[in-house]
Motif scaffolding. Structure first.
Motif, PDB file in Angstrom:
ATOM      1  N   ARG A 178       0.743  -1.102  -0.008  1.00 38.72           N
ATOM      2  CA  ARG A 178       0.157  -0.006  -0.062  1.00 38.72           C
ATOM      3  C   ARG A 178       0.863   1.242   0.013  1.00 38.72           C
ATOM      4  NH1 ARG A 178      -0.764   2.753   4.706  1.00 38.72           N
ATOM      5  NH2 ARG A 178      -0.204   1.976   6.517  1.00 38.72           N
ATOM      6  N   GLU A 179       0.277   2.424  -0.682  1.00 38.28           N
ATOM      7  CA  GLU A 179       1.100   3.585  -0.492  1.00 38.28           C
ATOM      8  C   GLU A 179       0.042   4.471   0.013  1.00 38.28           C
ATOM      9  OE1 GLU A 179       1.745   4.491  -4.827  1.00 38.28           O
ATOM     10  OE2 GLU A 179       2.971   2.698  -5.051  1.00 38.28           O
ATOM     11  N   GLY A 180       0.435   4.932   1.511  1.00 44.50           N
ATOM     12  CA  GLY A 180      -0.482   5.576   2.301  1.00 44.50           C
ATOM     13  C   GLY A 180      -1.767   4.677   2.442  1.00 44.50           C
ATOM     14  N   ILE A 181      -2.553   5.618   2.207  1.00 43.56           N
ATOM     15  CA  ILE A 181      -4.316   5.073   2.131  1.00 43.56           C
ATOM     16  C   ILE A 181      -4.668   5.278   0.718  1.00 43.56           C
ATOM     17  CG2 ILE A 181      -4.654   4.864   4.532  1.00 43.56           C
ATOM     18  CD1 ILE A 181      -6.336   7.643   4.208  1.00 43.56           C
ATOM     19  N   LYS A 182      -3.930   5.738  -0.217  1.00 44.86           N
ATOM     20  CA  LYS A 182      -4.531   6.218  -1.463  1.00 44.86           C
ATOM     21  C   LYS A 182      -4.241   5.021  -2.553  1.00 44.86           C
ATOM     22  CE  LYS A 182      -4.756   9.324  -5.040  1.00 44.86           C
ATOM     23  NZ  LYS A 182      -5.967  10.132  -5.141  1.00 44.86           N
ATOM     24  N   LYS A 183      -3.167   3.982  -2.573  1.00 47.90           N
ATOM     25  CA  LYS A 183      -3.135   2.940  -3.506  1.00 47.90           C
ATOM     26  C   LYS A 183      -2.880   1.521  -2.759  1.00 47.90           C
ATOM     27  CE  LYS A 183      -1.360   5.214  -7.642  1.00 47.90           C
ATOM     28  NZ  LYS A 183      -2.252   4.503  -8.671  1.00 47.90           N
ATOM     29  N   PHE A 184      -3.294   0.677  -3.187  1.00 46.73           N
ATOM     30  CA  PHE A 184      -3.418  -0.649  -2.621  1.00 46.73           C
ATOM     31  C   PHE A 184      -3.250  -1.635  -3.835  1.00 46.73           C
ATOM     32  CE2 PHE A 184      -5.919   1.859   0.224  1.00 46.73           C
ATOM     33  CZ  PHE A 184      -5.448   1.670   1.543  1.00 46.73           C
ATOM     34  N   TYR A 185      -2.349  -2.744  -3.544  1.00 44.27           N
ATOM     35  CA  TYR A 185      -2.132  -3.663  -4.507  1.00 44.27           C
ATOM     36  C   TYR A 185      -2.502  -5.105  -4.037  1.00 44.27           C
ATOM     37  CZ  TYR A 185       0.657   0.092  -6.518  1.00 44.27           C
ATOM     38  OH  TYR A 185       0.924   1.430  -6.952  1.00 44.27           O
ATOM     39  N   PHE A 186      -3.393  -5.805  -4.793  1.00 43.98           N
ATOM     40  CA  PHE A 186      -3.944  -6.959  -4.388  1.00 43.98           C
ATOM     41  C   PHE A 186      -3.338  -8.157  -5.444  1.00 43.98           C
ATOM     42  CE2 PHE A 186      -6.775  -4.014  -2.673  1.00 43.98           C
ATOM     43  CZ  PHE A 186      -7.076  -4.596  -1.467  1.00 43.98           C
ATOM     44  N   THR A 187      -3.263  -9.430  -5.289  1.00 43.19           N
ATOM     45  CA  THR A 187      -3.001 -10.301  -6.267  1.00 43.19           C
ATOM     46  C   THR A 187      -4.268 -11.135  -6.439  1.00 43.19           C
ATOM     47  OG1 THR A 187      -2.492 -12.090  -4.838  1.00 43.19           O
ATOM     48  CG2 THR A 187      -0.705 -10.996  -5.413  1.00 43.19           C
ATOM     49  N   THR A 188      -4.379 -11.655  -7.876  1.00 47.74           N
ATOM     50  CA  THR A 188      -5.659 -12.386  -8.159  1.00 47.74           C
ATOM     51  C   THR A 188      -5.330 -13.054  -9.515  1.00 47.74           C
ATOM     52  OG1 THR A 188      -7.917 -12.258  -8.230  1.00 47.74           O
ATOM     53  CG2 THR A 188      -7.090 -10.447  -9.470  1.00 47.74           C
ATOM     54  N   ASP A 213      -2.242 -16.421 -15.746  1.00 46.04           N
ATOM     55  CA  ASP A 213      -3.560 -16.264 -15.038  1.00 46.04           C
ATOM     56  C   ASP A 213      -3.220 -15.467 -13.469  1.00 46.04           C
ATOM     57  OD1 ASP A 213      -6.341 -16.832 -14.454  1.00 46.04           O
ATOM     58  OD2 ASP A 213      -5.935 -18.464 -13.279  1.00 46.04           O
ATOM     59  N   TYR A 214      -1.968 -14.755 -13.604  1.00 43.44           N
ATOM     60  CA  TYR A 214      -1.852 -13.924 -12.233  1.00 43.44           C
ATOM     61  C   TYR A 214      -1.748 -12.573 -12.769  1.00 43.44           C
ATOM     62  CZ  TYR A 214       1.576 -11.548  -9.199  1.00 43.44           C
ATOM     63  OH  TYR A 214       2.198 -10.744  -8.285  1.00 43.44           O
ATOM     64  N   CYS A 215      -2.339 -11.679 -12.239  1.00 41.52           N
ATOM     65  CA  CYS A 215      -2.388 -10.265 -12.284  1.00 41.52           C
ATOM     66  C   CYS A 215      -2.448  -9.646 -11.038  1.00 41.52           C
ATOM     67  CB  CYS A 215      -3.517  -9.894 -13.423  1.00 41.52           C
ATOM     68  SG  CYS A 215      -5.170 -10.020 -12.612  1.00 41.52           S
ATOM     69  N   VAL A 216      -2.409  -8.247 -10.947  1.00 47.70           N
ATOM     70  CA  VAL A 216      -2.421  -7.251  -9.928  1.00 47.70           C
ATOM     71  C   VAL A 216      -3.694  -6.793  -9.909  1.00 47.70           C
ATOM     72  CG1 VAL A 216      -1.077  -5.436  -8.470  1.00 47.70           C
ATOM     73  CG2 VAL A 216       0.102  -7.234  -9.671  1.00 47.70           C
TER      74      VAL A 216
END
Length: 139
Positions: free
Chosen positions: A40-50, A114-117
């Motif tokens: 996460r970048e502060g509370i602005k950007k969040f990165y998840f796997t799926t 089949d892996y992305c962010v």
């Protein structure tokens, strides 16, 4: 709330589950539990796997409007962040959040098709604690 980024960021970092929501083809919200964000970048950007093949990825590609929610059950507080979710399939983004053990989910490794962010960018939020809610903007 004096410092939303610190208060909310600290709460988020302690949660083992994140909830994400997308909009389906009938304009109804669809929510699901996810592993917490990898970055996460502060509370602005969040990165998840799926999985690239998931229903959620297809929905975000059609309509990037989204929200994410974190809940601290111990202290009965939570935060909803509203914004957009982008599907990232480039190798730089995939390598950025790849972890040892991810081959359990993506046997082809970091280059598995089949892996992305999922990259969530928040615009505003609503925080609940101590029996009151507070709206805030994210700069």
């Amino acid at each position: 709330m004096k410092d939303p980024e610190q208060t909310i960021g600290n709460m988020i970092d302690k949660q083992g589950v994140a909830f994400i929501a997308s909009i389906d083809e009938s304009a109804f919200p669809n929510a699901k539990a996810m592993l917490p964000p990898r970055k996460r970048e502060g509370i602005k950007k969040f990165y998840f796997t799926t999985n690239t093949s998931s229903m959620r990825v297809a929905q975000y590609k059609k309509n990037p409007k989204a929200c994410i929610y974190f809940c601290d059950r111990r202290f009965f507080r939570g935060v909803m962040l509203i914004g957009t979710m982008n599907v990232l399939e480039d190798q730089v983004s995939k390598k950025m959040i790849w972890q040892d053990g991810d081959t359990m989910y993506y046997p082809g490794g970091v280059t598995d098709p089949d892996y992305c962010v999922l990259c969530f960018t928040a615009q505003s939020g609503r925080y609940y604690a101590n029996f009151k809610s507070e709206d805030f903007k994210i700069i």
